[in-house]
Design a protein around this motif. Structure first.
Motif, PDB file in Angstrom:
ATOM      1  N   ARG A   8      13.596   7.361  12.641  1.00 65.20           N
ATOM      2  CA  ARG A   8      12.837   6.961  13.057  1.00 65.20           C
ATOM      3  C   ARG A   8      10.769   7.804  11.812  1.00 65.20           C
ATOM      4  NH1 ARG A   8      10.805   4.296  18.694  1.00 65.20           N
ATOM      5  NH2 ARG A   8       9.293   3.489  16.810  1.00 65.20           N
ATOM      6  N   PRO A   9      10.997   7.857  10.486  1.00 61.11           N
ATOM      7  CA  PRO A   9      10.808   8.954   9.605  1.00 61.11           C
ATOM      8  C   PRO A   9       8.899   8.094  10.022  1.00 61.11           C
ATOM      9  CG  PRO A   9      11.750   7.558   8.234  1.00 61.11           C
ATOM     10  CD  PRO A   9      12.642   7.348   9.818  1.00 61.11           C
ATOM     11  N   PHE A  10       9.012   7.272  10.396  1.00 54.09           N
ATOM     12  CA  PHE A  10       7.363   6.385  10.658  1.00 54.09           C
ATOM     13  C   PHE A  10       7.871   5.253  11.111  1.00 54.09           C
ATOM     14  CE2 PHE A  10       9.189   5.332   6.653  1.00 54.09           C
ATOM     15  CZ  PHE A  10       9.368   3.355   7.123  1.00 54.09           C
ATOM     16  N   ARG A  11       6.179   5.428  12.108  1.00 54.86           N
ATOM     17  CA  ARG A  11       6.372   4.196  12.713  1.00 54.86           C
ATOM     18  C   ARG A  11       5.477   2.971  12.542  1.00 54.86           C
ATOM     19  NH1 ARG A  11       6.940   8.725  16.847  1.00 54.86           N
ATOM     20  NH2 ARG A  11       8.949   8.788  18.111  1.00 54.86           N
ATOM     21  N   ARG A  12       5.261   2.343  13.695  1.00 50.65           N
ATOM     22  CA  ARG A  12       4.160   0.854  13.109  1.00 50.65           C
ATOM     23  C   ARG A  12       3.121   1.393  13.957  1.00 50.65           C
ATOM     24  NH1 ARG A  12       2.869  -2.990  16.574  1.00 50.65           N
ATOM     25  NH2 ARG A  12       1.272  -4.791  15.051  1.00 50.65           N
ATOM     26  N   GLY A  13       2.141   1.132  12.411  1.00 51.20           N
ATOM     27  CA  GLY A  13       0.713   1.417  12.472  1.00 51.20           C
ATOM     28  C   GLY A  13       0.833   2.919  11.490  1.00 51.20           C
ATOM     29  N   ASP A  14       1.951   3.523  11.411  1.00 51.84           N
ATOM     30  CA  ASP A  14       1.530   5.192  10.681  1.00 51.84           C
ATOM     31  C   ASP A  14       1.109   4.793   9.247  1.00 51.84           C
ATOM     32  OD1 ASP A  14       2.305   7.014  12.897  1.00 51.84           O
ATOM     33  OD2 ASP A  14       4.380   6.957  11.840  1.00 51.84           O
ATOM     34  N   ALA A  15       0.107   5.570   8.687  1.00 51.35           N
ATOM     35  CA  ALA A  15       0.071   5.608   7.291  1.00 51.35           C
ATOM     36  C   ALA A  15       0.674   6.535   6.042  1.00 51.35           C
ATOM     37  CB  ALA A  15      -1.176   6.112   6.993  1.00 51.35           C
ATOM     38  N   ILE A  16       1.749   5.653   5.197  1.00 52.40           N
ATOM     39  CA  ILE A  16       2.663   6.824   4.395  1.00 52.40           C
ATOM     40  C   ILE A  16       2.296   6.660   3.073  1.00 52.40           C
ATOM     41  CG2 ILE A  16       4.770   6.496   6.916  1.00 52.40           C
ATOM     42  CD1 ILE A  16       5.732   4.340   4.057  1.00 52.40           C
ATOM     43  N   THR A  17       2.711   7.412   2.442  1.00 50.12           N
ATOM     44  CA  THR A  17       2.634   7.633   0.728  1.00 50.12           C
ATOM     45  C   THR A  17       4.601   7.815   0.436  1.00 50.12           C
ATOM     46  OG1 THR A  17       0.938   8.903   0.952  1.00 50.12           O
ATOM     47  CG2 THR A  17       2.277   8.599  -1.003  1.00 50.12           C
ATOM     48  N   TYR A  18       4.812   7.041  -0.369  1.00 51.41           N
ATOM     49  CA  TYR A  18       5.962   7.158  -1.247  1.00 51.41           C
ATOM     50  C   TYR A  18       6.039   6.216  -2.893  1.00 51.41           C
ATOM     51  CZ  TYR A  18       5.765   1.927  -0.515  1.00 51.41           C
ATOM     52  OH  TYR A  18       5.090   0.610  -0.871  1.00 51.41           O
ATOM     53  N   LEU A  51      14.057   4.587   1.061  1.00 46.74           N
ATOM     54  CA  LEU A  51      15.080   5.909   1.179  1.00 46.74           C
ATOM     55  C   LEU A  51      15.172   6.877   0.507  1.00 46.74           C
ATOM     56  CD1 LEU A  51      17.208   5.245   4.478  1.00 46.74           C
ATOM     57  CD2 LEU A  51      15.079   6.334   4.694  1.00 46.74           C
ATOM     58  N   ASP A  52      14.827   6.744  -0.869  1.00 45.62           N
ATOM     59  CA  ASP A  52      15.237   6.761  -1.977  1.00 45.62           C
ATOM     60  C   ASP A  52      14.694   7.961  -2.659  1.00 45.62           C
ATOM     61  OD1 ASP A  52      18.184   6.032  -2.541  1.00 45.62           O
ATOM     62  OD2 ASP A  52      17.462   3.895  -3.888  1.00 45.62           O
ATOM     63  N   PHE A  53      12.793   7.198  -1.916  1.00 44.13           N
ATOM     64  CA  PHE A  53      12.462   8.026  -2.187  1.00 44.13           C
ATOM     65  C   PHE A  53      11.651   8.684  -0.952  1.00 44.13           C
ATOM     66  CE2 PHE A  53      11.585   3.895  -4.070  1.00 44.13           C
ATOM     67  CZ  PHE A  53      10.897   4.215  -5.238  1.00 44.13           C
ATOM     68  N   GLU A  54      10.957  10.086  -1.404  1.00 44.23           N
ATOM     69  CA  GLU A  54      10.492  10.976  -0.546  1.00 44.23           C
ATOM     70  C   GLU A  54       8.841  10.349   0.267  1.00 44.23           C
ATOM     71  OE1 GLU A  54       8.439  15.518  -0.505  1.00 44.23           O
ATOM     72  OE2 GLU A  54       7.557  14.039  -1.876  1.00 44.23           O
ATOM     73  N   ILE A  55       9.223   9.814   1.327  1.00 41.68           N
ATOM     74  CA  ILE A  55       8.420   9.561   2.540  1.00 41.68           C
ATOM     75  C   ILE A  55       6.953  10.591   2.644  1.00 41.68           C
ATOM     76  CG2 ILE A  55       7.801   8.063   4.797  1.00 41.68           C
ATOM     77  CD1 ILE A  55      11.039   6.924   3.694  1.00 41.68           C
ATOM     78  N   VAL A  56       6.281  10.351   2.706  1.00 40.73           N
ATOM     79  CA  VAL A  56       4.988  11.448   3.744  1.00 40.73           C
ATOM     80  C   VAL A  56       4.491  10.514   4.617  1.00 40.73           C
ATOM     81  CG1 VAL A  56       2.979  12.598   3.081  1.00 40.73           C
ATOM     82  CG2 VAL A  56       4.290  12.725   1.237  1.00 40.73           C
ATOM     83  N   ASN A  57       4.502  11.560   5.260  1.00 39.57           N
ATOM     84  CA  ASN A  57       3.857  10.487   6.414  1.00 39.57           C
ATOM     85  C   ASN A  57       2.582  11.045   7.542  1.00 39.57           C
ATOM     86  OD1 ASN A  57       2.958   9.014   9.621  1.00 39.57           O
ATOM     87  ND2 ASN A  57       5.040   9.017   9.661  1.00 39.57           N
ATOM     88  N   ASN A  58       1.442  10.457   6.693  1.00 41.74           N
ATOM     89  CA  ASN A  58       0.243  11.099   6.525  1.00 41.74           C
ATOM     90  C   ASN A  58      -0.557  10.934   8.041  1.00 41.74           C
ATOM     91  OD1 ASN A  58      -0.601  11.629   3.521  1.00 41.74           O
ATOM     92  ND2 ASN A  58       0.011   9.587   3.371  1.00 41.74           N
ATOM     93  N   SER A  59       0.286  10.415   8.538  1.00 43.42           N
ATOM     94  CA  SER A  59       0.048  10.108  10.257  1.00 43.42           C
ATOM     95  C   SER A  59       0.226  11.254  10.913  1.00 43.42           C
ATOM     96  CB  SER A  59       0.230   8.811  11.178  1.00 43.42           C
ATOM     97  OG  SER A  59      -0.745   7.684  10.113  1.00 43.42           O
TER      98      SER A  59
END
Length: 177
Positions: A8-18, A51-59
């Protein structure tokens, strides 16, 4: 692929950057994730590829940092340059933001460059955007009031004589000289 569901690196509704993309997570499936881009487009990306990318969870940020680079004209008095970090700190704090630092960074081609860093105290992008806007305008206004000039690209034109490039006229030899 199941790492997204279990870790769960992110959830529904989260703003992410990848990778070079960003958006809001709309759906997380077993094999793919749907992300709504800032311009309204829907992106579907395989979980394995995501998952190959770095995921930034901005939320999950605690704040958002803003960095301005301000180029001052090279005729700015040293006293003004020394006081600039304090002036910028006052502007940031007057707008309810957290001042981080300000100071000289480099000799630009046509300016003395200073960085200003401050934090918007929430993860909400719009809060940061609004603070950046109001602080930017406040800097322009205060600089105008204080007679502090921001640099812009300039060129100085010199005549050949001013540049020392003009060769003295040679006297042509006359017959009999």
């Amino acid at each position: 692929e199941l790492a997204i569901i279990f870790d769960r690196p992110f959830r529904r509704g989260d703003a992410i950057t990848y990778d070079k993309s960003a958006g809001t997570v709309e759906y997380i499936g077993m094999r793919s994730t749907r992300i709504r881009g800032a311009n309204g487009e829907e992106r579907v990306i395989g979980n394995k590829k995501l998952l190959d990318f770095e995921i930034v969870n901005n939320s999950r940020r605690e704040y958002r940092r803003v960095i301005f680079t301000l180029g001052l004209v090279q005729t700015t008095p040293i006293e003004t340059l020394e006081e600039l970090p304090h002036l910028l700190k006052d502007i940031v704090e007057d707008h309810g933001q957290k001042f981080v630092r300000a100071g000289f960074t480099t000799f630009g081609a046509q300016s003395y460059d200073f960085d200003l860093e401050f934090d918007s105290p929430t993860a909400v992008f719009q809060d940061m955007y609004d603070a950046r806007h109001s602080i930017g305008l406040a800097i322009i206004k205060r600089f105008d009031e204080e007679g502090i000039a921001l640099a812009y690209p300039t060129q100085t034109g010199l005549t050949a004589e001013e540049a020392g490039m003009l060769q003295p006229k040679r006297r042509r030899a006359k017959k009999g000289d």
